[in-house]
Design a protein around this motif. Structure first.
Motif, PDB file in Angstrom:
ATOM      1  N   VAL A 195      27.018  18.797 -17.842  1.00 14.93           N
ATOM      2  CA  VAL A 195      27.152  18.195 -16.519  1.00 14.93           C
ATOM      3  C   VAL A 195      26.105  17.101 -16.391  1.00 14.93           C
ATOM      4  O   VAL A 195      24.928  17.321 -16.725  1.00 14.93           O
ATOM      5  N   TYR A 196      26.521  15.941 -15.931  1.00 23.58           N
ATOM      6  CA  TYR A 196      25.617  14.799 -15.787  1.00 23.58           C
ATOM      7  C   TYR A 196      25.418  14.489 -14.301  1.00 23.58           C
ATOM      8  O   TYR A 196      26.380  14.291 -13.561  1.00 23.58           O
ATOM      9  N   PHE A 197      24.150  14.467 -13.900  1.00 24.39           N
ATOM     10  CA  PHE A 197      23.802  14.163 -12.517  1.00 24.39           C
ATOM     11  C   PHE A 197      23.204  12.763 -12.434  1.00 24.39           C
ATOM     12  O   PHE A 197      22.317  12.400 -13.216  1.00 24.39           O
ATOM     13  N   CYS A 198      23.662  12.023 -11.460  1.00 26.56           N
ATOM     14  CA  CYS A 198      23.089  10.736 -11.124  1.00 26.56           C
ATOM     15  C   CYS A 198      22.078  10.975  -9.992  1.00 26.56           C
ATOM     16  O   CYS A 198      22.321  11.804  -9.105  1.00 26.56           O
ATOM     17  N   ALA A 199      20.961  10.258 -10.016  1.00 21.67           N
ATOM     18  CA  ALA A 199      19.960  10.401  -8.967  1.00 21.67           C
ATOM     19  C   ALA A 199      19.387   9.033  -8.625  1.00 21.67           C
ATOM     20  O   ALA A 199      19.392   8.129  -9.456  1.00 21.67           O
ATOM     21  N   ALA A 200      18.902   8.913  -7.394  1.00 24.40           N
ATOM     22  CA  ALA A 200      18.370   7.631  -6.943  1.00 24.40           C
ATOM     23  C   ALA A 200      17.134   7.864  -6.097  1.00 24.40           C
ATOM     24  O   ALA A 200      17.005   8.885  -5.411  1.00 24.40           O
ATOM     25  N   ILE A 201      16.243   6.872  -6.140  1.00 31.96           N
ATOM     26  CA  ILE A 201      14.984   7.006  -5.420  1.00 31.96           C
ATOM     27  C   ILE A 201      14.488   5.624  -5.024  1.00 31.96           C
ATOM     28  O   ILE A 201      14.838   4.628  -5.653  1.00 31.96           O
ATOM     29  N   ARG A 202      13.678   5.587  -4.000  1.00 31.83           N
ATOM     30  CA  ARG A 202      13.003   4.356  -3.623  1.00 31.83           C
ATOM     31  C   ARG A 202      11.624   4.414  -4.244  1.00 31.83           C
ATOM     32  O   ARG A 202      10.821   5.280  -3.900  1.00 31.83           O
ATOM     33  N   SER A 203      11.331   3.553  -5.175  1.00 30.83           N
ATOM     34  CA  SER A 203      10.137   3.718  -5.990  1.00 30.83           C
ATOM     35  C   SER A 203       8.879   3.160  -5.336  1.00 30.83           C
ATOM     36  O   SER A 203       7.779   3.600  -5.654  1.00 30.83           O
TER      37      SER A 203
END
Lengths: 115, 115
Positions: B87-95
């Motif tokens: 299973v592949y999870f995409c993730a995002a963040i404000r760096s």
């Protein structure tokens, strides 16, 4: 080997009971996190701790409690106030400032089932 | 409010062919994106990431493409191998001034690579 250890892997609980999930890390990471995974949903943040003796609520903290008395340990208690506790729980850690933005190190997870 | 979406819950490809996993996000403040890979009974592990100042990042068989105007990223695996089944999870963040507690995850895509 460095890593994150969660226990137990599987746990059954009767309604109305509190249960505590253990999370221990030997990576010397400052920050630790608890996530919940439900089918068809992304990981959702329950609680996080940036340093010892400090922790903050995440998006879905209601019905959960944590403590951070030691750097290595971040236990999660699922209380009877949590209305839908059956889920897969993931603990993670990170060391912000190491130059690798955003990388989390996860444990193997704990599956809680309420009977 | 799902700020990161993986609209395909599953994907099946033949060994040796290309696997393309897609991810969309809604929050324009996200500027750093990650892919995690998860095998059954294990925690997710970091795979590859990309900053919003780039449109491509390559690591061996894995390449992530970012289209900021479309708020879309994709993970390409070439050639796909049976061991990539996960299973592949995409993730995002404000760096900028980031905290990992602000990371948002997609629901995951289950990739099956057939021999």
């Amino acid at each position: 080997d460095g890593g994150i250890t969660q226990s137990p892997k599987y746990l059954f609980r009767k309604e109305g009971q509190n249960v505590t999930l253990s999370c221990e890390q030997n990576l010397n990471h400052d920050a630790m996190y608890w996530y919940r995974q439900d089918p068809g949903q992304g990981l959702r943040l329950i609680y996080y701790s940036q340093i010892v003796n400090d922790f903050q609520k995440g998006d879905i903290a209601e019905g959960y409690s944590v403590s951070r008395e030691k750097k290595e340990s971040f236990p999660l208690t699922v209380t009877s106030a949590q209305k839908n506790p059956t889920a897969f729980y993931l603990c993670a850690s990170s060391n912000p400032g190491t130059g690798h933005t955003g990388e989390l190190f996860f444990g193997e997870g704990s599956r809680l089932t309420v009977l | 409010d799902q700020q990161v979406k993986q609209n395909s819950p599953s994907l099946s490809v033949q060994e040796g062919r290309i696997s393309i996993l897609n991810c969309d996000y809604t929050n324009s403040m996200f500027d750093y994106f990650l892919w995690y890979k998860k095998y059954p009974a294990e925690g997710p592990t970091f795979l590859i990431s990309i900053s919003s100042i780039k449109d491509k990042n390559e690591d061996g068989r894995f390449t992530v493409f970012l289209n900021k105007s479309a708020k879309h990223l994709s993970l390409h695996i070439v050639p796909s191998q049976p061991g990539d089944s996960a299973v592949y999870f995409c993730a995002a963040i404000r760096s900028v001034g980031y905290n990992n507690n602000d990371m948002r995850f997609g629901a995951g895509t289950r990739l099956t690579v057939k021999p």
